[in-house]
Scaffold this motif. Structure first.
Motif, PDB file in Angstrom:
ATOM      1  N   ASP A  22      -9.520  62.214 118.461  1.00 26.48           N
ATOM      2  CA  ASP A  22      -9.346  60.823 118.888  1.00 26.48           C
ATOM      3  C   ASP A  22     -10.721  60.160 119.059  1.00 26.48           C
ATOM      4  OD1 ASP A  22      -8.822  58.415 120.036  1.00 26.48           O
ATOM      5  OD2 ASP A  22      -7.678  59.195 121.739  1.00 26.48           O
ATOM      6  N   PRO A  23     -11.029  59.111 118.242  1.00 24.82           N
ATOM      7  CA  PRO A  23     -12.359  58.475 118.343  1.00 24.82           C
ATOM      8  C   PRO A  23     -12.652  57.930 119.739  1.00 24.82           C
ATOM      9  CG  PRO A  23     -11.127  57.611 116.447  1.00 24.82           C
ATOM     10  CD  PRO A  23     -10.196  58.473 117.222  1.00 24.82           C
ATOM     11  N   SER A 580     -13.800  52.024 108.789  1.00 25.24           N
ATOM     12  CA  SER A 580     -14.779  51.943 109.887  1.00 25.24           C
ATOM     13  C   SER A 580     -14.385  52.837 111.063  1.00 25.24           C
ATOM     14  CB  SER A 580     -14.937  50.498 110.366  1.00 25.24           C
ATOM     15  OG  SER A 580     -13.764  50.059 111.023  1.00 25.24           O
ATOM     16  N   LYS A 581     -13.099  53.244 111.100  1.00 29.37           N
ATOM     17  CA  LYS A 581     -12.649  54.146 112.187  1.00 29.37           C
ATOM     18  C   LYS A 581     -13.348  55.512 112.090  1.00 29.37           C
ATOM     19  CE  LYS A 581      -9.270  51.410 113.794  1.00 29.37           C
ATOM     20  NZ  LYS A 581      -9.902  50.106 113.627  1.00 29.37           N
ATOM     21  N   ASN A 582     -13.641  55.916 110.855  1.00 37.42           N
ATOM     22  CA  ASN A 582     -14.311  57.215 110.678  1.00 37.42           C
ATOM     23  C   ASN A 582     -14.994  57.238 109.301  1.00 37.42           C
ATOM     24  OD1 ASN A 582     -15.163  59.826 111.005  1.00 37.42           O
ATOM     25  ND2 ASN A 582     -13.216  60.745 110.428  1.00 37.42           N
ATOM     26  N   GLU A 624     -15.770  44.252 115.732  1.00 41.04           N
ATOM     27  CA  GLU A 624     -15.285  45.584 116.101  1.00 41.04           C
ATOM     28  C   GLU A 624     -16.304  46.663 115.729  1.00 41.04           C
ATOM     29  OE1 GLU A 624     -11.282  48.188 115.278  1.00 41.04           O
ATOM     30  OE2 GLU A 624     -11.082  46.043 115.640  1.00 41.04           O
ATOM     31  N   ASN A 628     -18.091  48.921 118.555  1.00 41.95           N
ATOM     32  CA  ASN A 628     -17.876  50.377 118.535  1.00 41.95           C
ATOM     33  C   ASN A 628     -19.114  51.146 118.074  1.00 41.95           C
ATOM     34  OD1 ASN A 628     -15.251  50.118 119.420  1.00 41.95           O
ATOM     35  ND2 ASN A 628     -14.414  49.970 117.351  1.00 41.95           N
TER      36      ASN A 628
END
Length: 945
Positions: A22-23, A580-582, A624, A628
């Motif tokens: 979980d980021p 961009s989440k990972n 975002e 982040n």
């Protein structure tokens, strides 16, 4: 940080969190570790954990974290603070070898890598006892320890295979050989004897053979060679050892020709026998490919060609070695279907892991060097019989056609580059005929999912021979390739995307693209639709070849994509948000941002007001990413924002001004990868909104100058500091920087005094001349002499006159020419004080800037200063080609031709003080310079009075 149980417990908790998928949990833990890694004892806490923790997962995690910490921080970068305190460095080097050798293999490998990173920086000067400590461990008799030493030595010395020759390198290798060669040879002999003693003990032999492989690799490295191979896990130890010996033999055949000549025929015989008796199993792949590569390297050398010239020998090699190793085996089919990414990497990118097929192709090319006619004749027979077999029953015999295509490809390819495909082909092979008769029919088949391997072969043939096949045939293949973007096979649709991208970059006459936008326009809708659909196919959501083809299609089609932009930018933004989440695919990400930049450029060129639509689409995602702290994407976001901001013609929108103070935060400037993009963005702010900044954000000017001060102190980034300073001088209202001007010059002089480099001098010269243009020649003289009396004369004499020839770049030279012209003609002290003696030498140097070649000499000690050597894993800056900034000429509107400008300015000066200018020119200027000056005066239709 104390070496306490409490700190060990805290570190354990945070390491656990870094493993969380979980980021929201993982990222804060990673940021915490990053924030404390500068503290004393942090690395020692990690080493203590991996030694004493009861949790194996934590031990492995600590070892990986430690290795990455060393990778990021061990190198001491000039002008930057030392990131690891000296006490920690000493403690690490004192303990790490023992700790590595007493750890289980998984951790041993991580620590071995860390030692090699430290060794690259500190060995031999700062770590003289490393070799002794390693050699002493050979006496232990414990092969877990011995193999740990060998593995470390291998990772430390393998760089000798690809470093440039230098006295320092040879001195280091000699030091290693003096200490290591005899113990290593003795260890090799002793290990061979132990193999005989334990001939019936499989587990003992496994360990002993691992040692022999590592010793052979060290032998290879210490004999200094460029080649390098990676081993596959499936191969047995005996195969790996034989394979390494083939590699070593190829090394000697290539590098030590004379010494090896008398042994070579025996090696050829032994390796030939090995090849004809080794099976087709995957575990022998590395061995077979290295053995074939040995033959390929030998057959290319003129004095061994007698070994191969007999027709029977050639036939035998073709029949027994080349054809069997061209076959598409069940294992290849499995890789094609189930491990597509690795298959593509090997096949398209020529990755280090050699395949049998590649080796066989190399052998064909090698044999064609001296025996092109006979070899082509022999293989033509094989190709025809394979194609006949295929024709009898395509669904059963398709592998025959696959081998035939490979044979033709290897036969025809004499010289090849990744960028241009085949640049030199075998004239005995009719490539167009083969393309029309055997490649196009497969691609024209209505079913894109039938015979996927043959489809991939055909598409690859187009890529390789695109320069040999006539344009009209390539044009026919474009809609077929677009169709194959829908193929289920990852390999097929990836190859189709790659082929389209390669075709769209081809150059025709006058270096224009071979295919015009008009020729591709009929397919534009289906091309764009299928490319974006291909990103939704299983296994291709982040396929870099597809994204690169999207970028290249935009670039080629230009205005033809405008009607589709609203849909395309939505899809690109959704993809950006998802990845961009990972971020895990750097090339994919880069091409995605390039495609976004192209969308903006193409649309806003036709309609500048459309920039607002892009801002609406992108700013939410950008916010975002910044919030982040997605480090990989931040430099890209700043570049795209610069492009958007530069598109605004008037003042800066408030949405950008809200961001401005955040761009000055020191934490952003700590990452070297951010610096060029941040400077570019600040320049865009200054160009578009200097008045807004001066009025609404005047309190931020010290922060802006603080950034300049930080950049100017670094040899790697000082030019970026000058870019920023030049924009401040050029665009900010003079009164807003008045109070800071003197301090700016003092900072520059301090840097000149402490660390003068050619790059700094060039940037400094451009800056002072730009200052002279903006504020006037007298203002420049006054600010210098205000810092120290007569300093203006010293700068002229010691910097401007002797160094101006080093300035490079047309705009930079023009700025310097206009600035010096102002000093000569608009600075009264140059005409009536002790500075007058410098007037003619300054004019002479300006004429030299116009007429003499650029002085590009660099002192020996500076040769590596300009190379941006980013330590460890920091995100490097990746320039977006399509976000590129247009070259800006700050004197463009004022001066067109600087030579004419000089002549006109001298004429104006001579009318103000008649007789003086001709006298100064004729008595002190050398004849050649005087001749050039007369040419400028004639061209300007003026005279000196």
């Amino acid at each position: 940080m104390e070496l306490s149980d409490a700190n060990l417990q805290t570190l354990t908790e945070y390491l656990k969190k870094t493993l969380d998928p979980d980021p929201a949990i993982r990222r804060p833990a990673e940021k915490f570790l990053e924030s404390v890694e500068g503290n004393q004892n942090y690395p020692l806490l990690l080493l203590t954990l991996l030694e004493k923790s009861q949790d194996n997962v934590i031990k492995v995690c600590a070892s990986v974290t430690f290795k990455n910490y060393i990778k990021r921080n061990w190198r001491i970068v000039e002008d930057e603070p030392n990131k690891i305190c000296e006490a920690d460095r000493v403690a690490i080097k004192a303990n790490i070898v023992h700790l590595m050798l007493s750890s289980p293999e998984q951790i041993q490998k991580q620590l071995s890598d860390a030692i090699s990173i430290i060794g690259r920086e500190d060995f031999p000067q700062k770590w003289p006892d490393l070799l002794t400590e390693m050699v002493n461990r050979f006496q232990s008799g414990d092969f877990h320890v011995i193999n740990g030493v060998l593995r470390t030595a291998h990772s430390l010395f393998k760089r000798y295979r690809h470093e440039f020759k230098s006295n320092e390198l040879w001195t280091e290798i000699k030091l290693v050989l003096d200490a290591f060669a005899l113990p290593l040879t003795n260890l090799f002999k002793a290990t061979i004897e132990l193999c005989s003693t334990h001939a019936n003990d499989a587990s003992a032999l496994r360990i002993l053979f691992s040692s022999l492989i590592l010793i052979s690799k060290l032998f290879y490295s210490l004999n200094f060679q460029l080649l390098q191979t990676d081993d596959e896990e499936e191969a047995g130890l005996l195969e790996l050892l034989k394979s390494q010996i083939c590699d070593n033999a190829a090394l000697y055949a290539q590098k030590y020709d004379e010494e090896f000549q008398r042994y070579l025929p025996r090696f050829v015989t032994a390796i030939w026998n090995l090849l004809v008796t080794t099976g087709q199993e995957v575990k022998y792949d590395l061995l077979v490919s290295n053995a074939i590569q040995f033959l390929a390297s030998v057959c290319e050398r003129p004095h061994y060609k007698n070994l191969f010239e007999d027709q029977n020998t050639l036939t035998s090699i073709c029949e027994k070695v080349i054809v069997p190793n061209m076959e598409f085996r069940a294992a290849d089919e499995e890789a094609f279907e189930d491990n597509s990414e690795e298959y593509i990497r090997r096949d398209l990118e020529g990755s280090d892991i050699d395949t049998r097929r590649r080796a066989a192709c190399d052998l064909v090319r090698g044999l064609c060097k001296f025996f092109e006619g006979p070899v082509t004749g022999i293989f033509s027979g094989y190709v025809n019989s394979m194609l006949q077999e295929y024709a009898k029953n395509p669904s059963v015999n398709w592998k025959h056609k696959d081998a035939a295509i490979y044979l033709v490809t290897s036969l025809a390819s004499k010289a090849q580059t990744q960028k241009h495909g085949i640049t030199q082909a075998n004239e005995l092979v009719n490539l167009t005929e083969f393309f029309v008769n055997h490649i196009l029919p497969d691609l024209k088949s209505a079913n894109v999912n039938e015979f996927p391997v043959l489809k991939a072969d055909g598409i690859k043939y187009i890529m390789i021979f695109r320069n040999q096949v006539p344009k009209e045939h390539l044009l026919v293949s474009i809609p077929l390739l677009i169709n194959h973007l829908q193929a289920e096979s990852i390999v097929v649709h990836t190859y189709a995307a790659h082929a389209l991208e390669r075709l769209f970059t081809m150059r025709g006459p006058n270096n224009a693209t071979l295919f015009t936008a008009a020729e591709i326009a009929p397919f534009v809708e289906i091309l764009l639709t299928n490319l974006f659909k291909a990103l939704t196919l299983p296994g291709s959501s982040e396929n870099e070849y597809i994204m690169k083809a999207i970028m290249r299609s935009f670039s080629l089609l230009q205005e033809a994509i405008i009607p589709y932009i609203p849909t395309l930018i939505t899809q690109l933004t959704q993809k950006l948000l998802a990845v961009s989440k990972n971020p895990s695919k750097p090339h994919f990400n880069h091409y995605m941002f390039e495609a976004i930049c192209l969308s903006i450029r193409i649309t806003c060129k036709a309609n500048p007001a459309a920039v607002v639509n892009f801002e609406e689409a992108l700013f939410l995602v950008f916010t975002e990413i910044l919030q982040n702290d997605v480090q990989e994407f931040i430099p890209y976001v700043f570049q795209v924002m610069s492009l958007l901001l530069e598109t605004h013609k008037n003042d800066i929108p408030s949405s950008y001004m809200a961001l401005f103070p955040h761009l000055l935060q020191p934490v952003l400037w700590e990452r070297t990868g951010n610096i060029p993009a941040l400077v570019r963005l600040l320049q865009a702010f200054l160009e578009r909104g200097s008045n807004t900044i001066a009025s609404a954000a005047a309190d931020k000017i010290p922060g802006l100058l603080g950034v300049f001060q930080k950049l100017i102190a670094s040899k790697a980034n000082d030019h970026q500091g000058f870019y920023l300073l030049n924009s401040i001088i050029e665009h900010m209202p003079p009164e807003s920087v008045d109070q800071y001007r003197k301090q700016i010059f003092i900072l520059l002089f301090q840097r000149l005094q402490n660390s003068k480099t050619t790059k700094f001098i060039k940037s400094f010269l451009v800056f002072i001349n730009l200052y002279c243009i903006k504020y006037g020649a007298l203002a420049l003289q006054e600010i210098f002499d205000g810092i120290q009396p007569k300093m203006f004369g010293m700068v002229l004499e010691k910097i401007i006159i002797p160094e101006i020839q080093k300035v490079s770049g047309n705009v930079e030279k023009k700025i310097c020419a206009v600035g010096i012209t102002k000093l000569l003609t608009e600075c009264p002290p140059m005409m009536d004080t002790e500075y007058t003696k410098l007037w003619t030498p300054l004019l002479q140097s300006l004429i030299g800037l116009f007429e003499l070649p650029e002085d590009d000499t660099i002192p020996d000690e500076e040769h590596f200063i300009d190379i941006e050597d980013t330590p460890g894993y920091q995100t490097a800056f990746s320039q977006l080609a399509f976000a590129g900034k247009k070259e800006h000429d700050p004197v463009g509107q004022m001066v067109n031709n600087p030579k004419i400008h000089l002549a006109q300015s001298l004429h104006k000066l001579s009318t103000a003080c008649p007789g003086r200018v001709p006298s100064m020119v004729s008595t002190s200027l050398n004849a050649e310079a005087l001749q050039y000056l007369q040419g400028y005066l004639q061209a300007a239709s003026v005279t000196l009075l």
